[in-house]
Design an enzyme around this catalytic site. Structure first.
Site, PDB file in Angstrom:
ATOM      1  N   CYS A   2       0.835  -1.189   0.000  1.00 37.74           N
ATOM      2  CA  CYS A   2       0.000   0.000   0.000  1.00 37.74           C
ATOM      3  C   CYS A   2       0.877   1.249   0.000  1.00 37.74           C
ATOM      4  O   CYS A   2       1.881   1.320   0.689  1.00 37.74           O
ATOM      5  CB  CYS A   2      -0.940   0.087   1.190  1.00 37.74           C
ATOM      6  SG  CYS A   2      -2.061  -1.293   1.315  1.00 37.74           S
ATOM      7  N   ARG A  27       4.082  -0.356  -4.682  1.00 37.57           N
ATOM      8  CA  ARG A  27       3.723  -0.842  -3.343  1.00 37.57           C
ATOM      9  C   ARG A  27       2.402  -1.609  -3.326  1.00 37.57           C
ATOM     10  O   ARG A  27       1.992  -2.121  -2.284  1.00 37.57           O
ATOM     11  CB  ARG A  27       3.601   0.337  -2.376  1.00 37.57           C
ATOM     12  CG  ARG A  27       4.850   1.170  -2.285  1.00 37.57           C
ATOM     13  CD  ARG A  27       4.610   2.353  -1.388  1.00 37.57           C
ATOM     14  NE  ARG A  27       4.597   1.952  -0.013  1.00 37.57           N
ATOM     15  CZ  ARG A  27       5.649   1.890   0.772  1.00 37.57           C
ATOM     16  NH1 ARG A  27       6.828   2.223   0.305  1.00 37.57           N
ATOM     17  NH2 ARG A  27       5.549   1.509   2.021  1.00 37.57           N
ATOM     18  N   TRP A  71      -2.539  -2.822  -1.666  1.00 37.09           N
ATOM     19  CA  TRP A  71      -2.187  -4.239  -1.758  1.00 37.09           C
ATOM     20  C   TRP A  71      -3.035  -4.915  -0.695  1.00 37.09           C
ATOM     21  O   TRP A  71      -2.847  -4.695   0.499  1.00 37.09           O
ATOM     22  CB  TRP A  71      -0.699  -4.435  -1.474  1.00 37.09           C
ATOM     23  CG  TRP A  71      -0.271  -5.867  -1.573  1.00 37.09           C
ATOM     24  CD1 TRP A  71       0.062  -6.555  -2.701  1.00 37.09           C
ATOM     25  CD2 TRP A  71      -0.119  -6.788  -0.482  1.00 37.09           C
ATOM     26  NE1 TRP A  71       0.403  -7.845  -2.380  1.00 37.09           N
ATOM     27  CE2 TRP A  71       0.299  -8.019  -1.030  1.00 37.09           C
ATOM     28  CE3 TRP A  71      -0.303  -6.709   0.895  1.00 37.09           C
ATOM     29  CZ2 TRP A  71       0.541  -9.143  -0.257  1.00 37.09           C
ATOM     30  CZ3 TRP A  71      -0.063  -7.834   1.673  1.00 37.09           C
ATOM     31  CH2 TRP A  71       0.359  -9.033   1.093  1.00 37.09           C
ATOM     32  N   ASN A  95      -1.820   2.348   5.650  1.00 43.30           N
ATOM     33  CA  ASN A  95      -0.895   1.306   5.198  1.00 43.30           C
ATOM     34  C   ASN A  95      -0.501   0.512   6.444  1.00 43.30           C
ATOM     35  O   ASN A  95       0.006   1.097   7.399  1.00 43.30           O
ATOM     36  CB  ASN A  95       0.329   1.987   4.552  1.00 43.30           C
ATOM     37  CG  ASN A  95       1.507   1.041   4.351  1.00 43.30           C
ATOM     38  OD1 ASN A  95       2.646   1.462   4.339  1.00 43.30           O
ATOM     39  ND2 ASN A  95       1.248  -0.241   4.176  1.00 43.30           N
ATOM     40  N   GLY A  96      -0.774  -0.786   6.433  1.00 44.07           N
ATOM     41  CA  GLY A  96      -0.436  -1.613   7.592  1.00 44.07           C
ATOM     42  C   GLY A  96      -1.526  -2.631   7.851  1.00 44.07           C
ATOM     43  O   GLY A  96      -2.388  -2.871   6.991  1.00 44.07           O
ATOM     44  N   GLU A 464      17.131 -18.724  -6.001  1.00 40.57           N
ATOM     45  CA  GLU A 464      16.718 -17.419  -6.516  1.00 40.57           C
ATOM     46  C   GLU A 464      16.106 -17.562  -7.920  1.00 40.57           C
ATOM     47  O   GLU A 464      15.107 -16.919  -8.236  1.00 40.57           O
ATOM     48  CB  GLU A 464      17.918 -16.461  -6.513  1.00 40.57           C
ATOM     49  CG  GLU A 464      17.667 -15.084  -7.106  1.00 40.57           C
ATOM     50  CD  GLU A 464      16.511 -14.312  -6.463  1.00 40.57           C
ATOM     51  OE1 GLU A 464      15.983 -14.716  -5.421  1.00 40.57           O
ATOM     52  OE2 GLU A 464      16.120 -13.280  -7.036  1.00 40.57           O
ATOM     53  N   LYS A 468      12.282 -16.362  -8.890  1.00 43.82           N
ATOM     54  CA  LYS A 468      11.985 -15.429  -9.985  1.00 43.82           C
ATOM     55  C   LYS A 468      10.924 -16.026 -10.912  1.00 43.82           C
ATOM     56  O   LYS A 468       9.974 -15.351 -11.301  1.00 43.82           O
ATOM     57  CB  LYS A 468      13.243 -15.127 -10.820  1.00 43.82           C
ATOM     58  CG  LYS A 468      14.235 -14.196 -10.243  1.00 43.82           C
ATOM     59  CD  LYS A 468      13.840 -12.745 -10.218  1.00 43.82           C
ATOM     60  CE  LYS A 468      13.210 -12.408  -8.907  1.00 43.82           C
ATOM     61  NZ  LYS A 468      14.080 -11.911  -7.862  1.00 43.82           N
ATOM     62  N   GLU A 471       7.429 -16.087  -9.241  1.00 44.56           N
ATOM     63  CA  GLU A 471       6.738 -14.822  -8.969  1.00 44.56           C
ATOM     64  C   GLU A 471       6.277 -14.101 -10.219  1.00 44.56           C
ATOM     65  O   GLU A 471       5.280 -13.391 -10.169  1.00 44.56           O
ATOM     66  CB  GLU A 471       7.556 -13.901  -8.056  1.00 44.56           C
ATOM     67  CG  GLU A 471       8.761 -13.255  -8.667  1.00 44.56           C
ATOM     68  CD  GLU A 471       9.379 -12.215  -7.732  1.00 44.56           C
ATOM     69  OE1 GLU A 471      10.599 -12.183  -7.653  1.00 44.56           O
ATOM     70  OE2 GLU A 471       8.640 -11.439  -7.102  1.00 44.56           O
ATOM     71  N   HIS A 487      15.814 -38.089  -2.479  1.00 43.90           N
ATOM     72  CA  HIS A 487      15.162 -38.383  -1.195  1.00 43.90           C
ATOM     73  C   HIS A 487      13.685 -38.014  -1.216  1.00 43.90           C
ATOM     74  O   HIS A 487      13.097 -37.762  -0.171  1.00 43.90           O
ATOM     75  CB  HIS A 487      15.893 -37.663  -0.063  1.00 43.90           C
ATOM     76  CG  HIS A 487      17.301 -38.128   0.089  1.00 43.90           C
ATOM     77  ND1 HIS A 487      17.627 -39.376   0.571  1.00 43.90           N
ATOM     78  CD2 HIS A 487      18.472 -37.538  -0.241  1.00 43.90           C
ATOM     79  CE1 HIS A 487      18.934 -39.527   0.561  1.00 43.90           C
ATOM     80  NE2 HIS A 487      19.473 -38.423   0.063  1.00 43.90           N
ATOM     81  N   LYS A 586       6.205  -4.407  -4.135  1.00 48.40           N
ATOM     82  CA  LYS A 586       7.666  -4.326  -4.011  1.00 48.40           C
ATOM     83  C   LYS A 586       8.133  -4.087  -2.582  1.00 48.40           C
ATOM     84  O   LYS A 586       9.196  -4.543  -2.193  1.00 48.40           O
ATOM     85  CB  LYS A 586       8.183  -3.207  -4.914  1.00 48.40           C
ATOM     86  CG  LYS A 586       9.678  -3.094  -4.940  1.00 48.40           C
ATOM     87  CD  LYS A 586      10.233  -3.151  -6.333  1.00 48.40           C
ATOM     88  CE  LYS A 586      11.730  -3.281  -6.351  1.00 48.40           C
ATOM     89  NZ  LYS A 586      12.159  -4.661  -6.595  1.00 48.40           N
TER      90      LYS A 586
HETATM   91  C1  F6R Z   1      11.462 -11.030  -5.173  1.00 48.08           C
HETATM   92  C2  F6R Z   1      11.463  -9.880  -4.317  1.00 48.08           C
HETATM   93  C3  F6R Z   1      11.076 -10.076  -2.890  1.00 48.08           C
HETATM   94  C4  F6R Z   1      11.935  -9.178  -1.995  1.00 48.08           C
HETATM   95  C5  F6R Z   1      11.457  -9.288  -0.548  1.00 48.08           C
HETATM   96  C6  F6R Z   1      12.312  -8.448   0.383  1.00 48.08           C
HETATM   97  O1  F6R Z   1      11.858 -10.688  -6.464  1.00 48.08           O
HETATM   98  O2  F6R Z   1      11.742  -8.793  -4.727  1.00 48.08           O
HETATM   99  O3  F6R Z   1      11.216 -11.401  -2.515  1.00 48.08           O
HETATM  100  O4  F6R Z   1      13.256  -9.571  -2.104  1.00 48.08           O
HETATM  101  O5  F6R Z   1      10.146  -8.852  -0.464  1.00 48.08           O
HETATM  102  O6  F6R Z   1      12.308  -7.110   0.007  1.00 48.08           O
HETATM  103  P1  F6R Z   1      13.418  -6.128   0.497  1.00 48.08           P
HETATM  104  O7  F6R Z   1      14.698  -6.538  -0.137  1.00 48.08           O
HETATM  105  O8  F6R Z   1      12.972  -4.776   0.059  1.00 48.08           O
HETATM  106  O9  F6R Z   1      13.494  -6.257   1.981  1.00 48.08           O
END
Ligand code: F6R
Length: 591
Positions: A2, A27, A71, A95-96, A464, A468, A471, A487, A586
């Protein structure tokens, strides 16, 4: 999670709110809304979907207003659940998460009040209206005292039509004072302009904005003097620069991000104080979430190999509730692109309270994490707009590797700076080589599941790569230690299952190849990311990307690049939006 924005001043509020919300969409982009006061008349518009759907609100007259891009936490992303929430004389954006909303709502329902949304936020408007006796700040203080959870709140009241009252607990909030009025937002770039003085609300603080002034109050209600942040407007204005998506553009900036981060680390002003702390460090705890957590896992390999001290890497949401053992001389490294991730902040606070020295690794200079830390190491990746982290991950790695080297030196062990310095050029080569994965996409488009395999540092990169893909393309996938497959997970391999093997260590290559054989024998289509040319032509391999060699320990900084590219191309080919994946945001400011 948010984004909120607000303005009170001489200009028309609506265009400022809409522009700010566009910049805050990273956000959350489930729904959006604005409320503008024209005298005592409140105009409200809410829409499901993106901020673009609010364009008709441009016409709202009035120079005081608040806005929100959501969000969803409580309640579906509908128009009714969008903010601002209105009750009586009150309009608010939040926001929260309010954790005691059920009890509070029951209290309001018992008074005969009606609710129109399923959100936790609406109850705050009810409390405010109940406590309002001609002073909106006083009502907000009383309301905040009743709330459990996290909040950044901006509140309008039709009876005090020039004012906006603010409260912060855990969720970020900044205020900008400019010649033409007072601005507020969840982050600085949403409002920053030349000549603006920026202030950050700290934990449990309040503010009252209006008539060209911003007044700040501490938890005890007393007015406080605030020091402005030394913020200069970013030169890096986020534009796609000819790329179709921010994610692809941001990947192209990986070499520069690495080089800039290395420079910042070399010129780190507090290096002698940091070295002193490193000398005495006996335990290292790394806390982070998501991609940043993976950078911590990759870094553990380097810290242990170079500095030989025990390293624990924990997902921040687990660490904060685990009662971790924090001994004397524990160094805690909190890694966060945004510096606002609620769980990472809470884990960092916990460790700091227990006596650990806190090093923040973050991409945002004035973030809450940066303000909390004893030492702040900046990843100079520049703004990252795409929800999926790419260049910030590579920058985090480089920074953590540099820290591992410093720690190794502090412990009297040798270092390997030359390999690190060549990373920007090698990343450029890796980027070109990664274009090869485009041809792999048809094999992934309708896969039931995808596996990423590796050992050691390659396994961390596999995690990782898998995140990617999940998501941004919504394909189920797993990053797995190559040796662990047999296993249980091997049962999932079917004819045509795509498997991506990461192979950058000659020491472990044949061992990883055992797993490759096992999947190939069961019909998997195996794709290879490697720096070892001799494996590219193996008959089990459908196709491979050959990367330059940067040594086993640092290899994830390069091997992740084709994995990011694979996720991107599969996402686009499946018709997804890689910049704004569904259900995600994000900056995750709720736990
Ligand atoms: C995945 C991604 C998220 C962030 C996670 C932590 O591509 O971007 O998994 O890595 O939400 O975010 P930060 O780094 O801002 O604490």
């Amino acid at each position: 999670m948010c984004g909120i924005v607000g303005y009170t001043g001489r200009r028309q509020a609506a265009p400022i709110l809409l522009e700010g919300l566009k910049k805050l969409e990273y956000r959350g982009y489930d729904s959006a809304g604005v409320a503008v006061l024209d005298g005592n008349a409140l105009q409200v518009m809410k829409r499901a979907g993106s901020v673009e759907n609010l364009s008709a609100a441009q016409a709202f007259a009035g120079s005081v207003g608040i806005g929100h891009t959501r969000w969803a936490t409580h309640g579906a992303p509908t128009k009714e659940n969008a903010h601002p929430h209105i009750f009586g004389r009150i309009a608010l954006v939040h926001n929260g998460i309010i954790e005691n909303m059920k009890a509070l709502k029951e209290e309001c329902l018992a008074r005969g009040e009606k609710f129109v949304s399923e959100t936790d936020s609406e109850v705050i408007a009810h409390l405010l209206e109940g406590y309002y006796e001609g002073d909106i700040l006083a009502a907000l203080k009383k309301t905040a005292a009743r709330l459990t959870g996290s909040f950044a709140l901006a509140v309008l009241c039709t009876e005090e039509p020039r004012k906006i009252a603010l409260a912060r607990r855990s969720s970020p909030l900044v205020v900008g004072r400019a010649e033409d009025g007072i601005y507020l937002a969840s982050d600085i770039p949403a409002i920053a302009a030349k000549g603006m003085t920026i202030y950050a609300l700290e934990e449990k603080e309040f503010a009252l904005l209006g008539e060209g002034e911003a007044h700040f109050y501490g938890e005890d209600g007393r007015e406080i003097e605030k020091k402005p942040l030394e913020y200069s407007i970013e030169e890096d204005v986020p534009e796609k620069r000819g790329f179709r998506h921010f994610m692809r553009k941001e990947m192209s900036e990986i070499p520069q991000s690495i080089a800039n981060t290395q420079q910042i680390m070399h010129a780190y002003p507090q290096i002698s104080a940091l070295r002193e702390v490193l000398c005495h460090a006996e335990y290292l705890h790394i806390v982070a979430c998501g991609t940043a957590y993976h950078s911590g896992l990759c870094a553990k390999v380097a810290f242990e190999a170079l500095a030989r001290i025990p390293v624990e890497v924990t997902v921040a949401s687990e660490y904060r509730y685990r009662d971790p053992i924090i001994r004397k001389n524990t160094l805690i490294v909190a890694v966060s692109q945004s510096g606002e991730t609620a769980d990472t902040l809470a884990a960092a606070e916990l460790a700091k309270r227990s006596g650990a020295t806190l090093v923040a690794v973050t991409n945002v200079r004035y973030s809450s994490l940066a303000r909390l830390a004893d030492f702040v190491l900046f990843t100079a990746a520049g703004r990252e707009i795409a929800v999926a982290a790419t260049k910030s991950f590579n920058a985090q790695l480089v920074l953590l590797y540099a820290l591992a080297e410093e720690l190794a030196r502090a412990k009297g062990r040798g270092a390997c700076g030359a390999e690190l310095l060549s990373l920007p050029a090698l990343a450029e080569e890796a980027l070109s080589a990664s274009e090869g994965v485009r041809a792999w996409t048809p094999h992934f488009l309708s896969a039931k599941s995808v596996f990423f395999l590796g050992r050691g540092a390659d396994y961390c990169a596999a995690l990782e790569g898998s995140l990617k893909l999940k998501e941004i393309s919504y394909l189920p996938s797993e990053g797995y230690p190559a040796g662990e497959l047999k296993h249980g997970t091997l049962a999932l391999i079917e004819e045509g299952t795509p498997v991506v093997a990461i192979l950058t260590s000659s020491r472990l290559a044949e061992k990883t190849m055992n797993a490759v054989h096992e999947t190939y024998a069961r019909g998997a289509k195996v794709f290879l990311v490697t720096s070892l040319p001799e494996y590219c032509k193996r008959r089990e391999i459908v196709s491979s990307v050959l990367l330059p060699d940067c040594g086993e320990i640092f290899s994830p900084a390069l091997s992740v690049i084709p994995l990011q590219a694979l996720a991107y191309y599969v996402s686009v080919a499946r018709g997804c939006d890689p910049d704004k994946p569904r259900n995600l945001a994000k900056s995750v400011t709720v736990e």
